[in-house]
Design a protein around this motif. Structure first.
Motif, PDB file in Angstrom:
ATOM      1  N   PHE A   1      52.585  70.455 -17.489  1.00  0.00           N
ATOM      2  CA  PHE A   1      53.442  71.481 -16.871  1.00  0.00           C
ATOM      3  C   PHE A   1      54.861  70.942 -16.669  1.00  0.00           C
ATOM      4  N   ALA A   2      54.943  69.700 -16.142  1.00  0.00           N
ATOM      5  CA  ALA A   2      56.265  69.150 -15.819  1.00  0.00           C
ATOM      6  C   ALA A   2      57.061  68.898 -17.094  1.00  0.00           C
ATOM      7  N   GLY A   3      56.431  68.245 -18.081  1.00  0.00           N
ATOM      8  CA  GLY A   3      57.169  67.870 -19.285  1.00  0.00           C
ATOM      9  C   GLY A   3      57.623  69.077 -20.085  1.00  0.00           C
ATOM     10  N   LEU A   4      56.736  70.042 -20.277  1.00  0.00           N
ATOM     11  CA  LEU A   4      57.118  71.207 -21.093  1.00  0.00           C
ATOM     12  C   LEU A   4      58.117  72.093 -20.343  1.00  0.00           C
ATOM     13  N   SER A   5      57.981  72.166 -19.021  1.00  0.00           N
ATOM     14  CA  SER A   5      58.957  72.958 -18.251  1.00  0.00           C
ATOM     15  C   SER A   5      60.322  72.278 -18.286  1.00  0.00           C
ATOM     16  N   ALA A   6      60.313  70.939 -18.230  1.00  0.00           N
ATOM     17  CA  ALA A   6      61.580  70.209 -18.341  1.00  0.00           C
ATOM     18  C   ALA A   6      62.220  70.500 -19.698  1.00  0.00           C
ATOM     19  N   ALA A   7      61.402  70.468 -20.750  1.00  0.00           N
ATOM     20  CA  ALA A   7      61.949  70.702 -22.095  1.00  0.00           C
ATOM     21  C   ALA A   7      62.528  72.112 -22.203  1.00  0.00           C
ATOM     22  N   ARG A   8      61.838  73.072 -21.592  1.00  0.00           N
ATOM     23  CA  ARG A   8      62.329  74.461 -21.651  1.00  0.00           C
ATOM     24  C   ARG A   8      63.664  74.594 -20.903  1.00  0.00           C
ATOM     25  N   ARG A   9      63.746  73.981 -19.723  1.00  0.00           N
ATOM     26  CA  ARG A   9      64.991  74.083 -18.943  1.00  0.00           C
ATOM     27  C   ARG A   9      66.127  73.342 -19.661  1.00  0.00           C
ATOM     28  N   LEU A  10      65.809  72.190 -20.277  1.00  0.00           N
ATOM     29  CA  LEU A  10      66.843  71.469 -21.039  1.00  0.00           C
ATOM     30  C   LEU A  10      67.381  72.348 -22.160  1.00  0.00           C
TER      31      LEU A  10
ATOM     32  N   ALA B   1      71.173  70.787 -28.114  1.00  0.00           N
ATOM     33  CA  ALA B   1      70.885  69.360 -27.888  1.00  0.00           C
ATOM     34  C   ALA B   1      69.565  69.001 -28.570  1.00  0.00           C
ATOM     35  N   ARG B   2      69.448  67.715 -28.952  1.00  0.00           N
ATOM     36  CA  ARG B   2      68.200  67.268 -29.584  1.00  0.00           C
ATOM     37  C   ARG B   2      67.257  66.754 -28.488  1.00  0.00           C
ATOM     38  N   THR B   3      66.170  67.496 -28.267  1.00  0.00           N
ATOM     39  CA  THR B   3      65.205  67.107 -27.231  1.00  0.00           C
ATOM     40  C   THR B   3      63.876  66.765 -27.890  1.00  0.00           C
ATOM     41  N   ALA B   4      63.362  65.580 -27.580  1.00  0.00           N
ATOM     42  CA  ALA B   4      62.054  65.175 -28.117  1.00  0.00           C
ATOM     43  C   ALA B   4      61.065  65.057 -26.962  1.00  0.00           C
ATOM     44  N   VAL B   5      59.850  65.555 -27.178  1.00  0.00           N
ATOM     45  CA  VAL B   5      58.777  65.421 -26.177  1.00  0.00           C
ATOM     46  C   VAL B   5      57.686  64.552 -26.796  1.00  0.00           C
ATOM     47  N   LEU B   6      57.283  63.529 -26.053  1.00  0.00           N
ATOM     48  CA  LEU B   6      56.245  62.612 -26.534  1.00  0.00           C
ATOM     49  C   LEU B   6      55.004  62.773 -25.679  1.00  0.00           C
ATOM     50  N   GLU B   7      53.888  63.072 -26.302  1.00  0.00           N
ATOM     51  CA  GLU B   7      52.631  63.254 -25.565  1.00  0.00           C
ATOM     52  C   GLU B   7      51.599  62.246 -26.097  1.00  0.00           C
ATOM     53  N   ALA B   8      50.923  61.581 -25.155  1.00  0.00           N
ATOM     54  CA  ALA B   8      49.950  60.550 -25.544  1.00  0.00           C
ATOM     55  C   ALA B   8      48.752  61.142 -26.287  1.00  0.00           C
ATOM     56  N   ALA B   9      48.366  62.348 -25.922  1.00  0.00           N
ATOM     57  CA  ALA B   9      47.152  62.943 -26.493  1.00  0.00           C
ATOM     58  C   ALA B   9      47.541  64.185 -27.309  1.00  0.00           C
ATOM     59  N   ARG B  10      46.603  65.108 -27.448  1.00  0.00           N
ATOM     60  CA  ARG B  10      46.939  66.390 -28.052  1.00  0.00           C
ATOM     61  C   ARG B  10      47.378  67.337 -26.950  1.00  0.00           C
ATOM     62  N   ILE B  11      48.156  68.331 -27.297  1.00  0.00           N
ATOM     63  CA  ILE B  11      48.562  69.354 -26.335  1.00  0.00           C
ATOM     64  C   ILE B  11      47.309  69.989 -25.729  1.00  0.00           C
ATOM     65  N   ALA B  12      47.307  70.129 -24.412  1.00  0.00           N
ATOM     66  CA  ALA B  12      46.234  70.794 -23.656  1.00  0.00           C
ATOM     67  C   ALA B  12      44.954  69.985 -23.539  1.00  0.00           C
ATOM     68  N   GLU B  13      44.976  68.725 -23.998  1.00  0.00           N
ATOM     69  CA  GLU B  13      43.797  67.873 -23.817  1.00  0.00           C
ATOM     70  C   GLU B  13      43.869  67.122 -22.481  1.00  0.00           C
TER      71      GLU B  13
ATOM     72  N   ILE C   1      62.640  72.276 -29.805  1.00  0.00           N
ATOM     73  CA  ILE C   1      62.389  70.873 -29.444  1.00  0.00           C
ATOM     74  C   ILE C   1      61.554  70.204 -30.534  1.00  0.00           C
ATOM     75  N   GLN C   2      61.545  68.887 -30.507  1.00  0.00           N
ATOM     76  CA  GLN C   2      60.655  68.117 -31.397  1.00  0.00           C
ATOM     77  C   GLN C   2      59.495  67.632 -30.549  1.00  0.00           C
ATOM     78  N   LEU C   3      58.291  68.091 -30.854  1.00  0.00           N
ATOM     79  CA  LEU C   3      57.133  67.693 -30.052  1.00  0.00           C
ATOM     80  C   LEU C   3      56.243  66.762 -30.868  1.00  0.00           C
ATOM     81  N   TYR C   4      55.978  65.589 -30.309  1.00  0.00           N
ATOM     82  CA  TYR C   4      55.125  64.612 -30.995  1.00  0.00           C
ATOM     83  C   TYR C   4      53.860  64.408 -30.168  1.00  0.00           C
ATOM     84  N   GLU C   5      52.701  64.703 -30.775  1.00  0.00           N
ATOM     85  CA  GLU C   5      51.418  64.489 -30.103  1.00  0.00           C
ATOM     86  C   GLU C   5      50.816  63.161 -30.565  1.00  0.00           C
ATOM     87  N   ASN C   6      49.756  62.735 -29.891  1.00  0.00           N
ATOM     88  CA  ASN C   6      49.110  61.447 -30.185  1.00  0.00           C
ATOM     89  C   ASN C   6      50.146  60.334 -30.312  1.00  0.00           C
TER      90      ASN C   6
END
Ligand SMILES: Cc1cc2nc3c(=O)[nH]c(=O)nc-3n(C[C@H](O)[C@H](O)[C@H](O)COP(=O)(O)OP(=O)(O)OC[C@H]3O[C@@H](n4cnc5c(N)ncnc54)[C@H](O)[C@@H]3O)c2cc1C
Length: 448
Positions: free
Chosen positions: A49-58, A65-77, A212-217
Motif C-alpha cells: 500500500f505504502a510503496g504503490l501509493s507513494a509511486a502514484r503520488r510521485l 519523472a523516472r520512478t522505479a519501484v522494486l519489490e522483493a516478491a511478486r505483486i500481491a504476494e 512507473i517502472q515496476l520490478y518484481e522478484n
C-alpha cells in the motif's frame, strides 16, 4: 538524522503459507525483474500500500519523472495482498479494549485515515476497480458475547461523542446478514471500505504501469551512498537515484533503520474451499459481508462471492516474531485453531474444507506511531502502519512522496509531528512481555 553510508540488507521477506487472495484471481502477467544498471529520479522500495501509493503520488507531482519501484516478491504476494481488506477510517488501536485507543487523538486519526482512504478511492475510480475489489460499504464490528455487545455499545457511544454515525444491529439482523446465529449484535460504521486486497494491489500496480517502472522478484540487497546519490543493488541489477522511498513496513529494520523500535507481529487467516450451491443454501444470509470482532483480539470473518467463487475467510491469532519469520509448524497449529473458530460460527458447514491457511507480517510500534520522515539524506520512510496498513500505509506512502518532492501539506506536517517509535525493552523481556500480553488478550477475547 541517521547517516548511513552503506548497508547490506540483513533479511528479505519470507511469507508463511500461500497468498490466497492472489491465488483465487485470474492469471497474473509474468514478472519483470531488474536485470540491468539504471538511473532514476525516484526509487521506491516495496510495492505494498505504502510503496504503490507513494509511486502514484510521485507521478502526480512530478509528471515525466523516472520512478522505479522494486519489490522483493511478486505483486500481491506480500502482506498487502494477504490481509483481510478492511480499510478503516476510525481509530483502530489493536492494543485497546474496543479500538478507540486513549480517545484523545481520535478526531485527528479519523481525519488522517480518511485522507488515506480518499487517495485510494481516487485510484479505484481512475483505474475503474469494481465492487469486488473496492467496496465503500462500511464495516461491522460483530459481537459474539454479552461482553462483546457491551464493547459495541461503548464504542457506539464514543463515536456519537465524536459526531460519528454508527448503527447497532440486533441478533436477527446479524443472522439475516451472515446466516449464522452466532452474533449477538453488530455495530455498523459507514465510512470504511472493504477491498479484495490482492485485486486492489494488482489493479493499482497495473494502473501505474504506464508511468512507473515496476520490478518484481527484485529484492534490494544493499544501499550505498555515492557522491550525491544512492546505489540500490538487487541480485541482478542496480539503480542509482538521488531519492529513495523506503516502503517496506517492518523490514525498515532489515535495512538498519529504527533498530529495536519496531515490533514484528504476525497474524493468520484461512480461506475455505469454494462453497457448493447446497452449502450456500444451508448457510443462508447475504453473499458478501465482512465483520471485524468487537474485541480487537477476536476473529475477523468475511464471506465473498464472484471471482474465485463463494468462500468464507477467518482471521485470528497474533504472534510476536522478532525474527520476522513464522514457522510452518506454527502455521499448522493455527490451521486447527481456525477450523474450530469456523465450526463454532458455521456448524451447518461442517463438511466444508479449508483450501488455504497463511500468515503475514504486521509492524507495530510501542507508542502506536508510524516510522515516517527523512531518515537519512535522500531516504524517506513510509513504514510501521500499526496493523492498519490499508489506510495508514496509503497515507504514509502519499505523504512520503510529497515530502521528497518538496511539497508541504497538512498530511506531511501531521506525520512529521508524530513522536518517533519508542525503544522496545531488551530481549528476552520484549518477547516474553509481548507474547504474554497477546495470549492474555486473546484469552480475554473468549468467544469473540
Ligand atoms: C492476515 C492479515 C490480515 C490483515 N488485515 C488487515 C486489515 O483488514 N486492514 C488493514 O488495514 N491491515 C490489515 N493487515 C495489515 C496489512 O496487511 C499491513 O499493515 C499492510 O500490508 C502494510 O502495508 P505496507 O505497504 O506498509 O507494507 P507491506 O504490505 O508489507 O509491503 C511492503 C513490501 O515491501 C517488500 N520488501 C520488503 N523488503 C524488501 C526489499 N529488501 N526489497 C524490495 N522489497 C522489499 C515486501 O515484499 C512487501 O511486499 C493484515 C495483515 C495480515 C497478515
Amino acid at each position: 538524522m541517521k547517516r548511513l553510508t552503506n548497508c547490506r540488507v540483513r533479511r528479505v521477506p519470507k511469507f508463511p503459507g500461500p497468498a490466497a487472495w492472489n491465488a483465487i484471481l485470474p492469471w497474473q502477467a509474468p514478472p519483470r525483474q531488474l536485470e540491468e544498471n539504471i538511473t532514476a529520479d525516484f526509487a521506491v522500495i516495496g510495492a505494498g500500500f505504502a510503496g504503490l501509493s507513494a509511486a502514484r503520488r510521485l507521478s502526480q507531482l512530478n509528471p515525466g519523472a523516472r520512478t522505479a519501484v522494486l519489490e522483493a516478491a511478486r505483486i500481491a504476494e506480500g502482506p498487502a495482498g494477504r490481509n483481510s481488506g478492511f480499510m478503516i477510517d476510525l481509530p483502530h488501536d489493536l492494543s485497546s479494549d474496543n479500538y478507540s485507543g486513549n480517545g484523545k487523538d481520535d478526531r485527528r486519526q479519523i481525519r488522517l485515515n480518511r485522507t488515506g482512504i480518499d487517495f485510494a478511492r481516487g485510484a479505484a475510480e481512475e483505474y475503474r476497480m469494481d465492487r469486488e475489489t473496492f467496496d465503500p460499504c462500511g464495516k461491522i464490528n460483530a459481537a459474539a458475547s454479552e461482553a462483546g455487545h457491551r464493547q459495541n455499545v461503548a464504542f457506539g457511544q464514543h463515536l456519537t461523542k465524536l459526531g460519528e454515525p454508527s448503527e447497532l444491529l440486533d441478533a436477527d439482523a446479524m443472522k439475516a446478514l451472515t446466516g449464522t446465529g452466532f452474533y449477538h449484535s453488530g455495530l455498523h460504521t459507514p465510512h470504511a471500505v472493504i477491498i479484495q486486497p490482492a485485486a486492489y494491489i494488482r489493479a493499482l500496480a497495473d494502473g501505474l504501469s504506464p508511468v512507473i517502472q515496476l520490478y518484481e522478484n527484485s529484492p534490494v540487497t544493499s544501499l550505498q551512498r555515492t557522491a550525491n546519490t544512492w546505489m540500490l543493488k538487487t541480485p541482478h541489477g542496480s539503480i542509482e537515484t538521488p531519492k529513495v522511498i523506503l516502503a517496506v513496513n517492518g523490514h525498515a529494520e532489515s535495512f538498519g533503520f529504527f533498530k529495536r523500535r519496531l515490533m514484528h507481529v504476525f497474524t493468520y487467516a484461512s480461506m475455505t474451499d469454494v462453497l457448493t450451491q447446497r452449502q450456500i443454501t444451508a448457510l443462508g444470509g447475504e453473499p458478501r459481508w465482512a465483520v471485524t470482532p468487537a474485541d480487537p483480539m477476536g476473529v475477523t470473518v468475511r464471506r465473498i462471492n464472484g471471482t474465485g467463487g463463494d468462500r468464507i475467510i477467518v482471521r485470528s491469532r497474533f504472534s510476536y516474531n522478532p525474527s520476522m519469520q513464522a514457522s510452518d509448524a506454527y502455521l499448522k497449529n493455527i490451521a486447527g485453531v481456525h477450523r474450530k473458530k469456523f465450526l463454532d460460527r458455521f456448524p451447518m458447514l461442517s463438511d466444508v474444507g479449508m483450501e488455504f491457511c497463511w500468515g503475514g507480517h504486521l509492524c507495530l510500534s510501542w507508542n502506536n506511531v508510524p516510522a515516517f520522515g527523512e531518515i537519512d539524506e535522500g531516504i524517506y520512510a513510509a513504514c510501521c502502519q500499526n496493523g492498519l496498513g490499508t489506510a495508514k500505509g496509503t497515507l504514509s506512502g502519499l505523504a512520503a512522496a510529497e515530502l521528497c518532492s518538496g511539497v508541504s501539506s497538512e498530511t506531511v506536517t501531521a506525520l512529521q509531528n508524530e513522536a518517533q517509535p519508542s525503544r522496545l525493552p531488551p530481549e528476552p523481556f520484549a518477547w516474553l512481555g509481548a507474547n504474554a500480553s497477546l495470549r492474555w488478550k486473546e484469552w480475554r477475547a473468549g468467544r469473540e
